[in-house]
Every structure is written in structure tokens, then in C-alpha cells.
Design an enzyme around this catalytic site. Structure first.
Site, PDB file in Angstrom:
ATOM      1  N   CYS A 113       0.762  -1.116  -0.014  1.00 18.50           N
ATOM      2  CA  CYS A 113      -0.076   0.041   0.006  1.00 18.50           C
ATOM      3  C   CYS A 113       1.157   1.164  -0.118  1.00 18.50           C
ATOM      4  CB  CYS A 113      -0.806   0.142   1.090  1.00 18.50           C
ATOM      5  SG  CYS A 113      -2.170   1.501   1.412  1.00 18.50           S
ATOM      6  N   HIS A 156      -9.345  -4.053  -1.001  1.00 19.94           N
ATOM      7  CA  HIS A 156      -8.275  -3.288  -0.376  1.00 19.94           C
ATOM      8  C   HIS A 156      -8.774  -1.579  -0.342  1.00 19.94           C
ATOM      9  CE1 HIS A 156      -3.869  -2.360   0.304  1.00 19.94           C
ATOM     10  NE2 HIS A 156      -4.430  -1.071  -0.070  1.00 19.94           N
ATOM     11  N   GLU A 157      -9.421  -1.237  -1.566  1.00 24.84           N
ATOM     12  CA  GLU A 157      -9.849   0.162  -1.389  1.00 24.84           C
ATOM     13  C   GLU A 157     -11.011   0.266  -0.838  1.00 24.84           C
ATOM     14  OE1 GLU A 157      -7.642   2.075  -2.519  1.00 24.84           O
ATOM     15  OE2 GLU A 157      -6.302   0.573  -3.574  1.00 24.84           O
ATOM     16  N   HIS A 160      -9.950   0.727   2.695  1.00 23.15           N
ATOM     17  CA  HIS A 160      -9.504   2.244   3.011  1.00 23.15           C
ATOM     18  C   HIS A 160     -10.649   3.133   3.450  1.00 23.15           C
ATOM     19  CE1 HIS A 160      -5.267   2.371   2.625  1.00 23.15           C
ATOM     20  NE2 HIS A 160      -5.201   1.774   1.256  1.00 23.15           N
TER      21      HIS A 160
END
Length: 183
Positions: A113, A156-157, A160
Site C-alpha cells: 500500500c 483493499h480500496e 480504505h
């Protein structure tokens, strides 16, 4: 895949994106859930363009979320097209208020990341996902089904946007590694 996503290209935003600085852990914005957004809001449309521009100048980057540029909002860009692990790729797209509605085929994989530049880690993620979201600018709802590396990047996003880093998903310190630097 929704026809709306198939037709969506970054230039539909109608604004020029600016490259923004990427924040790194332990910045507070990275551990706070982002707010849902109005995808038609001009500020969100600009943010979407900025995320695309920032991702494109960042070597090896396949996704970037608003919290990574210091904005607590549920907006992110993904493009895994050029990555060697890619099986399925839908090109460059930005999603707002995304949610995983189906997940299957769980398996571990290594992740890195930009907001945690010195580490990578093994994270168990779904190898197939269905995501529902809305497109910036139009506000059109989309339903995206994908697999493999693109599925991992989406999760993953979305993490976030929920205030989570990949480090929050590793099984323990034994699954965290110093990032290799290639000269």
C-alpha cells in the site's frame, strides 16, 4: 458488469485531475471511516479526477482511495490492467459508496500500500466479489462482478474507505514483511 461501468471512462468527469500527495500511516484519516458521498457533487467529481491523476503517476499503483489523499470520503479508483497478476480487468474506474454484496473463494495473498510504503503483508481476501456502488458524475448505480487480483484490489480500496489498512487484516506479525526495494 453494468453497461454504465463499461461506458465509463475518466474523461466523462469533464475536469482535469490534479496530482495530490499521498498520506501515510499513522495519519488519522486512514483509520476513520469515510463519509458516504453525493456522486454528483462537483467536489466529488473533482476528487475522482484527482484520484485517477494521482494513481497514474504512482509507479505500481493499481488503486487509490480518498482517505489516502487525506479526504475522509467513500471514493476510490482502481485499474489493474497492467498488473502481471491480473486475470479480469475492467479498465480504469472510480466508484463511490461501494459495498461488497457477495464474496467467495477466500485465499491469502500478498498486499502492499502506498500509505504503508515500507511493509507488505499476507491478507486473506475473497477471490470473487460482487460490488455495488455508484459512478461519480452520473450517480448511476453499478453492480460489478470480478475475480482474482481485481477482486483483491477492490476489497483493499473499500477497506480504505472504511478506515482499515491491510495491516488490520493480517493474521499477525508473522504475516508482515519489509518491502523489497529494487534498484
Amino acid at each position: 458488469m453494468s453497461d454504465a461501468l463499461a461506458d465509463w471512462k475518466p474523461d466523462v468527469l469533464g475536469v482535469e485531475g490534479q496530482v495530490l500527495p499521498v498520506v501515510t500511516a499513522p495519519a488519522g484519516v486512514l483509520s476513520s471511516a469515510g463519509a458516504e458521498v453525493d456522486p454528483a457533487d462537483p467536489a466529488i467529481v473533482q476528487l475522482a479526477a484527482d484520484l485517477v491523476a494521482t494513481m497514474r503517476v504512482s509507479p505500481g499503483c493499481v488503486g487509490l482511495a480518498a482517505p489516502q489523499v487525506g479526504v475522509g470520503a467513500q471514493v476510490f479508483v482502481v485499474d489493474v490492467t497492467e498488473h502481471p497478476k491480473t486475470v479480469t480487468a475492467h479498465g480504469t474506474f472510480v466508484l463511490c459508496n461501494a459495498r461488497v454484496v457477495e464474496a467467495s473463494r477466500w485465499r491469502p495473498g500478498r498486499e502492499g500500500c502506498m500509505s504503508v510504503p515500507d511493509l507488505t503483508g499476507d491478507v486473506k481476501r475473497a477471490g470473487r466479489v460482487v460490488v455495488e456502488a455508484v459512478l461519480p458524475g452520473t450517480g448511476e448505480p453499478v453492480r460489478l462482478t470480478t475475480d482474482a487480483f481485481e477482486a483483491r484490489a477492490l476489497q483493499h480500496e473499500i477497506d480504505h474507505c472504511a478506515g482499515k489498512l491491510f495491516l488490520d487484516r493480517v493474521a499477525g506479525a508473522h504475516a508482515v514483511y519489509q518491502r523489497k526495494v529494487y534498484l
